[in-house]
Design an enzyme around this catalytic site. Structure first.
Site, PDB file in Angstrom:
ATOM      1  N   SER A  94      53.479   3.667  33.818  1.00  5.98           N
ATOM      2  CA  SER A  94      54.636   4.545  33.952  1.00  5.98           C
ATOM      3  C   SER A  94      55.381   4.258  35.267  1.00  5.98           C
ATOM      4  O   SER A  94      55.843   3.135  35.463  1.00  5.98           O
ATOM      5  CB  SER A  94      54.194   6.009  33.827  1.00  5.98           C
ATOM      6  OG  SER A  94      55.306   6.862  33.697  1.00  5.98           O
ATOM      7  N   ASP A 213      55.212   7.131  22.202  1.00  2.00           N
ATOM      8  CA  ASP A 213      55.596   7.551  23.548  1.00  2.00           C
ATOM      9  C   ASP A 213      56.917   8.325  23.480  1.00  2.00           C
ATOM     10  O   ASP A 213      57.954   7.775  23.119  1.00  2.00           O
ATOM     11  CB  ASP A 213      55.744   6.323  24.453  1.00  2.00           C
ATOM     12  CG  ASP A 213      55.861   6.666  25.928  1.00  2.00           C
ATOM     13  OD1 ASP A 213      56.310   7.784  26.256  1.00  2.00           O
ATOM     14  OD2 ASP A 213      55.499   5.810  26.760  1.00  2.00           O
ATOM     15  N   HIS A 240      52.423   8.349  25.625  1.00  2.00           N
ATOM     16  CA  HIS A 240      52.637   7.919  27.004  1.00  2.00           C
ATOM     17  C   HIS A 240      51.354   8.046  27.821  1.00  2.00           C
ATOM     18  O   HIS A 240      51.086   7.234  28.702  1.00  2.00           O
ATOM     19  CB  HIS A 240      53.743   8.781  27.621  1.00  2.00           C
ATOM     20  CG  HIS A 240      54.175   8.347  28.981  1.00  2.00           C
ATOM     21  ND1 HIS A 240      55.104   7.357  29.182  1.00  2.00           N
ATOM     22  CD2 HIS A 240      53.800   8.768  30.226  1.00  2.00           C
ATOM     23  CE1 HIS A 240      55.304   7.194  30.484  1.00  2.00           C
ATOM     24  NE2 HIS A 240      54.521   8.024  31.143  1.00  2.00           N
TER      25      HIS A 240
END
Length: 267
Positions: A94, A213, A240
């Site tokens: 991320s 995600d 995610h």
């Protein structure tokens, strides 16, 4: 006479093991241990693993000014060098993937290979609105943000198995990670723009996307892979938060890639 430029200050970090270098960069609101603990334990027998704590995590102080992406990338390299690494495999999740992208673009000579999970090239208005919501919820009630993250970061395969107690436990775990020290990380999320950087990456790269995600959807990872010259793209089921919802599967993908690239680096 001009003053010499200040050396980047290393971040608080975990350093473990011995062998070739491996640097792991955590995502927003997580930290080096919560994001990477099992992977560090699994790989410390054959890699020197360094996992920095971003500003607001661990003992790394909150940055008093808005976090600068490039300056933080330089601090990550300084952290690796403090741990004795001159060259290393680099993995990010991320926000950590955005930072790893910046490191590989600014310091191509130090990166043996690159693995990016849930990364993106540029924050679009959709994500900016979402990150603004995170900021407002965190300032209002971290437990509300935790509920939102459970519902958006976790994939349906996990969410569909949870009963009321399971949701409560997962929400409590997220709440424990959240406080206003991470507001600077969220602010940095809103300002990611790597369009000029991605073309400078020379390391072999794995761009890993999760099909479910809802925070940084897979079209962002496809764009990222298309912009990096030596990138392979892999899309797998999950959300995610794959490092948290299915750590065994996530870490097996990362381990296989790093081991393969290390074997190639030896030849």
């Amino acid at each position: 006479m001009t003053d010499a430029p200040a050396r980047p200050e290393p971040l608080d970090h975990i350093a473990a093991g011995s062998g070739p270098g491996l640097v792991l960069i955590h995502g927003t609101g997580a930290d080096a241990n919560s994001n990477w603990g099992p992977l560090i334990d699994a790989l410390r027998d054959r890699y020197t693993v360094v996992a920095p704590y971003l500003p607001g995590a661990g003992a790394t102080p909150v940055d008093p000014a808005p976090i600068d992406l490039d300056s933080l990338a330089d601090r990550i390299v300084a952290t690796a060098r403090t741990a004795g690494l001159e060259r290393f495999h680099l993995v990010g999740h991320s926000l950590g993937a955005a930072l790893a992208t910046a490191v590989a673009a600014r310091h191509p000579e130090v990166v043996t290979s690159l693995a990016l999970h849930a990364g993106w090239v540029r924050t679009t208005p959709r994500e900016a609105v979402m990150f603004d919501l995170w900021t407002r919820l965190l300032r209002t009630d971290p437990a509300l943000l935790a509920r939102h993250l459970v519902l958006t970061a976790m994939g349906p395969d996990l969410l569909d198995t949870l009963d009321e107690g399971g949701f409560a436990d997962l929400t409590a775990g997220f709440t424990a990670m959240l406080d206003e020290r991470i507001l600077g990380q969220i602010d940095l999320d809103t300002r990611i723009d790597l369009r000029e950087a991605v073309g400078r990456i020379t390391a072999p790269t794995l761009v890993l996307a999760c099909a479910d995600d809802r925070i940084i959807p897979p079209h962002h990872q496809r764009q990222l892979a298309a912009a990096i010259r030596q990138a392979a793209y892999l899309e797998v089921p999950g959300g995610h938060g794959l490092p948290f919802e299915d750590p065994a599967r996530f870490f097996s993908l990362i381990t296989a890639y790093v081991d393969e690239r290390q074997a190639q680096a030896r030849t």
